[in-house]
Design a protein around this motif. Structure first.
Motif, PDB file in Angstrom:
ATOM      1  N   GLN A 129     -20.381  73.920 110.071  1.00  0.00           N
ATOM      2  CA  GLN A 129     -19.403  74.938 110.437  1.00  0.00           C
ATOM      3  C   GLN A 129     -20.058  76.243 110.873  1.00  0.00           C
ATOM      4  O   GLN A 129     -19.530  76.944 111.743  1.00  0.00           O
ATOM      5  CB  GLN A 129     -18.453  75.191 109.267  1.00  0.00           C
ATOM      6  CG  GLN A 129     -17.498  74.028 109.013  1.00  0.00           C
ATOM      7  CD  GLN A 129     -16.460  74.344 107.965  1.00  0.00           C
ATOM      8  OE1 GLN A 129     -16.622  75.271 107.164  1.00  0.00           O
ATOM      9  NE2 GLN A 129     -15.392  73.571 107.946  1.00  0.00           N
ATOM     10  N   GLN A 132     -20.936  75.783 114.409  1.00  0.00           N
ATOM     11  CA  GLN A 132     -19.704  75.769 115.195  1.00  0.00           C
ATOM     12  C   GLN A 132     -19.208  77.195 115.432  1.00  0.00           C
ATOM     13  O   GLN A 132     -18.846  77.565 116.560  1.00  0.00           O
ATOM     14  CB  GLN A 132     -18.634  74.958 114.454  1.00  0.00           C
ATOM     15  CG  GLN A 132     -17.294  74.898 115.167  1.00  0.00           C
ATOM     16  CD  GLN A 132     -16.245  74.120 114.385  1.00  0.00           C
ATOM     17  OE1 GLN A 132     -16.576  73.425 113.413  1.00  0.00           O
ATOM     18  NE2 GLN A 132     -14.997  74.238 114.775  1.00  0.00           N
ATOM     19  N   ALA A 146     -17.276  69.834 113.220  1.00  0.00           N
ATOM     20  CA  ALA A 146     -18.543  70.011 112.510  1.00  0.00           C
ATOM     21  C   ALA A 146     -18.866  68.775 111.700  1.00  0.00           C
ATOM     22  O   ALA A 146     -17.985  68.168 111.082  1.00  0.00           O
ATOM     23  CB  ALA A 146     -18.470  71.236 111.600  1.00  0.00           C
TER      24      ALA A 146
END
Length: 347
Positions: A129, A132, A146
């Protein structure tokens, strides 16, 4: 809608990148994906490898159909832009799973070049994440998901043990396994000299860290093949840390922990070992959420943490590690991320 990929020639499996990529191919086959290239090979000859990879791309050109979902493992060493252009021309959807960002890792290309390459995909699976969010901040507009952790497929299992207790002489123990070089692992020398309430096990070529063999609180082991380490590796915790400082992770390798998902994390978990990692690492939230290790700001914190850690604490972490390890061994992290990507491109 077919799920497709292009296998290639890999230079053996000793490198973490190749292991992660072949594990993803295994999960793709498990999901019923079609290999549009040649069968996977492991030749070390560069000319042979070049020809096989070229032929694999040529075969893909003939086999790709409109509506197919083509999974590419980034970075693709050759032909990435060409494959993307061809896939779009044929009316296929491109999904990219990111192993490394070359503009952050060793600065191999510029950020602008990297973003331009990634923008050719229809959907991006970031390593985690944090990556991302960083890509979104840099202007990537493609839908993204993710992965979290890279799977680690292996039939090897750690030796079962009903006992969870620390060594009365040394306390709990910490292991570092991998290539040993001063620019990445100088902190191990400091750690091995000053540790009081835990013992350090080091697996690898100790000549890369001169003096580690004489350190009073360290035991050096030769390089162990991955499956052998999973079955018999020493240590209660696996350490993931980079740089030359105990205070924080620093330098290019240390800073990269903010964005990547180290394959070493999955390797330790498959060996049944909770992980010790920098609190600012991208995967630290996963370690904390799943209860599979300790997140620290500084390695200096380990002395007090190891003193306070009880056998019950360790037993709970090991149970959590076993649960996560089963997911890693069966490819669940990539499978779920890929299913989410498929649902997105079907819209």
């Amino acid at each position: 809608m077919r799920l497709c990929y292009i296998s290639r020639n890999y230079y053996g499996l000793s490198g973490a990148g190749n292991k992660a990529k072949t594990d993803i191919e295994c999960t793709l086959r498990q999901m019923g994906a079609h290999n549009l290239g040649l069968p996977t090979t492991f030749y070390d000859n560069k000319v042979v490898a070049f020809l096989l990879n070229l032929l694999g791309v040529a075969k893909m050109m003939c086999c790709l159909r409109r509506g197919d979902v083509l999974l590419l493992q980034y970075p693709v060493k050759k032909y990435f832009a060409f494959i993307c252009r061809w896939a779009r021309w044929r009316g296929a959807h491109i999904v990219v799973v990111i192993h490394d960002l070359m503009s952050l890792h060793r600065k191999r290309i510029t950020l602008a070049t990297e973003l331009q390459r990634l923008s050719k995909a229809h959907y991006i699976i970031a390593s985690n994440q944090a990556m991302q969010q960083w890509l979104a901040q840099q202007g990537i507009q493609q839908p993204m998901g993710a992965l979290g952790l890279f799977d680690y497929r292996s039939d090897a299992r750690p030796q079962p043990s009903d006992k969870v207790e620390k060594d009365p002489a040394h306390g709990w123990s910490v292991v570092y396994a991998g290539a040993l070089v001063m620019r990445k692992n100088a902190y191990l020398l400091q750690l091995a000299r000053q540790a009081q309430h835990f013992h350090l096990h080091v697996y690898g070529n100790s000549s890369g860290l001169r003096g580690i063999e004489q350190a009073p609180h360290a035991t050096c082991h030769p390089f162990a093949p991955a499956d052998e380490f999973i079955r018999h590796g020493e240590g209660d915790f696996g350490l993931v840390w980079d740089g030359d400082s105990l205070a924080t992770c620093q330098g290019d390798f240390g800073e990269y922990l903010r964005y990547n998902s180290p394959h070493k994390v999955s390797f330790y978990l498959r060996a049944g070992k909770p992980v010790i990692i920098w609190r600012q690492a991208a995967v630290a939230p996963i370690i904390e959420r799943e209860g599979i290790g300790l997140c620290i700001d500084s390695i200096d914190e380990l002395e007090q943490l190891m003193q306070r850690l009880t056998p019950d604490d360790m037993a709970a972490m090991r149970r959590n590690v076993e649960r996560v390890s089963q997911r890693l061994a069966t490819g669940k992290y990539f499978e779920e991320a890929m299913q989410q990507a498929m649902m997105n491109v079907e819209r």
